[in-house]
Write an enzyme that holds these catalytic residues in place. Sequence first.
Site, PDB file in Angstrom:
ATOM      1  N   HIS A  43      14.208 -41.578   7.466  1.00  0.00           N
ATOM      2  CA  HIS A  43      15.556 -41.085   7.137  1.00  0.00           C
ATOM      3  C   HIS A  43      15.485 -39.892   6.174  1.00  0.00           C
ATOM      4  CE1 HIS A  43      19.948 -41.745   6.274  1.00  0.00           C
ATOM      5  NE2 HIS A  43      19.602 -41.161   5.136  1.00  0.00           N
ATOM      6  N   GLU A  44      14.788 -40.098   5.063  1.00  0.00           N
ATOM      7  CA  GLU A  44      14.693 -39.002   4.091  1.00  0.00           C
ATOM      8  C   GLU A  44      13.893 -37.840   4.683  1.00  0.00           C
ATOM      9  OE1 GLU A  44      16.654 -39.172   1.638  1.00  0.00           O
ATOM     10  OE2 GLU A  44      17.100 -41.315   1.804  1.00  0.00           O
ATOM     11  N   GLU A  51      23.498 -35.667   7.132  1.00  0.00           N
ATOM     12  CA  GLU A  51      23.266 -37.053   7.531  1.00  0.00           C
ATOM     13  C   GLU A  51      22.936 -37.154   9.021  1.00  0.00           C
ATOM     14  OE1 GLU A  51      22.993 -39.262   5.268  1.00  0.00           O
ATOM     15  OE2 GLU A  51      23.105 -41.202   6.297  1.00  0.00           O
ATOM     16  N   HIS A  70      16.281 -35.595   6.370  1.00  0.00           N
ATOM     17  CA  HIS A  70      16.908 -34.709   5.372  1.00  0.00           C
ATOM     18  C   HIS A  70      15.928 -33.621   4.929  1.00  0.00           C
ATOM     19  CE1 HIS A  70      20.627 -36.896   4.790  1.00  0.00           C
ATOM     20  NE2 HIS A  70      20.034 -38.013   4.375  1.00  0.00           N
TER      21      HIS A  70
END
Lengths: 514, 514
Positions: free
Chosen positions: A274-275, A304, A278
């Site tokens: 997830h990160e 997101e 980003h």
Amino acid sequence: MSNPTQPLHALKSKLLEIQHLKNAAALLSWDQETHMPAGGGQTRAEQLATLQTLAHAKFVAPEIEDLLLHLIDPATGLANTDTNGLDDAAKALLRETWRDFSRAKKLPSNFINRLERECSLAQQVWAEARRRDDFLQYLPNLQTIITLKFEEIDYLGYDDCPYDALLDTYEPGATVSQLQPLFATLRHGLLELLAHVRECASPPDDRILFQTYDKQQQLAFGELVLRKMGYDFNRGRLDLSAHPFTTSFHPTDVRVTTRVFEQDLPSCLFSCIHEGGHGLYEQGLAEAQYGTPLGEALSLGIHESQSRLWENNVGRSKAFWTYFFPLLQQYFPSQLGATSMDRFHAALNKVKPSLIRVEADEVTYNLHIMVRFEIELALIEKQVSVKDLPGLWREKMQEYLGTTPERDADGVMQDVHWSMGALGYFPTYTLGNLYAAMFFEQARRDVPALETDVQRGHLLPLKDWLNRNIHQYGRQYSSDDLLQRITGRTLNVEPFLSYLRTKIGDVYGFTSNS
Amino acid sequence: MSNPTQPLHALKSKLLEIQHLKNAAALLSWDQETHMPAGGGQTRAEQLATLQTLAHAKFVAPEIEDLLLHLIDPATGLANTDTNGLDDAAKALLRETWRDFSRAKKLPSNFINRLERECSLAQQVWAEARRRDDFLQYLPNLQTIITLKFEEIDYLGYDDCPYDALLDTYEPGATVSQLQPLFATLRHGLLELLAHVRECASPPDDRILFQTYDKQQQLAFGELVLRKMGYDFNRGRLDLSAHPFTTSFHPTDVRVTTRVFEQDLPSCLFSCIHEGGHGLYEQGLAEAQYGTPLGEALSLGIHESQSRLWENNVGRSKAFWTYFFPLLQQYFPSQLGATSMDRFHAALNKVKPSLIRVEADEVTYNLHIMVRFEIELALIEKQVSVKDLPGLWREKMQEYLGTTPERDADGVMQDVHWSMGALGYFPTYTLGNLYAAMFFEQARRDVPALETDVQRGHLLPLKDWLNRNIHQYGRQYSSDDLLQRITGRTLNVEPFLSYLRTKIGDVYGFTSNS
């Protein structure tokens, strides 16, 4: 005006100086979450307040206003008609800088200073109060933040609904009146899907994910996935923090964090992915535009979409685990050696209403967001007071997810966002999921070999597609325009629901024609 | 002027804001050495330059000058005679702020910006060039720094000798004409001692120190010693970096770093103790004076006296190892289980001329400093050019230490200081050794049980003595005044030479009456 190049150049050089201040503040925040000794908290709050106040004061200074008024028609907020020497990118840079300037100018320096200090302090009190499950300890700080948010709304102004003023900070142009019907349709689709799931006699067994997994091995695997995604460790880091996040000081220095629990394989794994999503966005921004809006992420919703696309559309797919599951088995032979990829994939996609947003499955995740959206709306419309939030939280959780937290630590205090003053932020998570589904659908159309690539662990074609279609533009286009350019469509929930129905139908063995 | 309280208060609040900027810059530097990904270097240099330039511009702003001129007589640099409402501390605060202001005002903003950027870049090039042993790669950057230093000297001005302008930055009031006779006497005493050492037929065997020592165990022991010294981990950290250093963002957030080599026990151990001494100074400064000169370390010489006192006068003493050696044996039973404390202590105090300053014993250490002092003096007096430094380095090393480096990495490029623009800094190391001996002699007089305390591992009485006599005052007194207040004497080399003669005489078995 004959030549707009000179004032544009002067403007960019002023923006660069401000960016350096903001990035120094970002480092202070990153350090606060990862390395700062506990005793340093009070001073850190003051240092952050000083830097943010200075950055704000420099931005709203008359010299910047003068330069902007040379280049912008304040009536339209667009570049002057006589700035014909400028290309579309430069015009977009001016439009977005003017937007930021107009908003910033409404906020007094003194307000920025108070807000920054209170938020830095509230985060520290929140962490302690949450640990002790003591909402009353946190209440005065939260009350202060909410009061400051009312003050902010008064400064910023709004057309329709006071909450719009906050929303617009994170998702330019988004409004309550746009979100409410979108969320209603989405809720309907999700509840329908949840009903199918509940009817299923033999749901996936996910206990294999919660065996004992060595932390160092978990981190090593997380790093391996990040490298395969194309996250550049020469221009980035991976650290530990209580709550995973991503920050950037420049496309050449982007930091992601994760957390790791011995009895919880998905936590570290999906935090990393997830990160990493980003992080790829931040590493993919145009270096030449550093300091300008064109060198910044478009919105939190689009940000997101990058993290959720990698985490869910990719990281919870069979194609992904076709390559990575045999590797993961090598890292954890005793835990996973006897499990099939299909069983593992099903476990990762188990649907089960739960208390904690960040641990939620893809079906119930957006219901968590709706709970927060409605509570924030009630707060901002003064239909509920801060002290009544724990009770309202329980009510809404029961209504949306059919479950109620016993502890406030697992309820109203689970997220850091309010301590950061980030009201109006949560809806961008759902927007991110919707954007992600639309982008991923399009990427598969544009890159026919994508699925095969992913099955072979070749993730760079997808990263390149995202770099090319999204990252490189920063804030050049609005979210709507970007979506239109890429997919030819406007924002809607159908691609997301359709993606979920297919996957969850497959895992749970029901047909996805609802 | 009737009431000086109001302008003093206004001044302190402006200084506080500047301090926040400087501390943010300090965090950027700390991060650059400990965590920053390599790709982030170029931007980091620019961010640092922006922050330092802003801090400088804010300090020399007319508002601060006006406030100071309300309170200070510029002819004397002292508080106005009609500021009778102020106590001695407040008057010292004004005197030191005026000193800083007068110096800062001589330096143009643009110069600060160039210097900061060039230094941040030079450090990165130096690290790479040193790794590759390639002085020519580093030469242009070093040349740039030296040129900037000439420019700085022109701005600052001097009475006697251009080098004094640089010295004064690090050791207020120190001059070449004061250092040269001091260093001459010291050199004479050290060479005499070295001659005794060379005559010794059976020098200590230090091979036990260079066995294989597990790195984690080394770090754990270093942390244990720091805790016993009273270094507060709730207000501090210990990290790894290529070159050990200490930095502070406030007395509640002080960071020390160390390095650790598997085949070198003293390196990590004495880095921890040395930086711990610096760290205790920073943690011991008055919080209420944060942002003012009274909340800052007095000079680099006094700072170094704290690190060297702990490292050598304490950390290389028999009293210290009476308590700590049995503990160390428990950490490393197979390496040290069969060694006596006396043999270990002798190994730690072995005297042997070597190439690397930071690894030098106490007798030869100051000879390394004299080499650097003479080379810097020759550079600043334009008797040598930058390209000829490697040769001059070899010559001087032969002259002072009787040894010559083969690689520039072990010669002229071994220290980071010049890359940081820190010319005039090295002499403060020797001053630190001299101060340390005088302070420690006095502490033993003031605290009769000190030796017994140390033998029992009770290091807090010494820390308290240092807190009380030195740390709490910040820059309230000059170095000379502080020394006089504490010891009743002026700076001289005898206490240091006498301390060394006794210890080295003991270890090498000769009488110390020379």
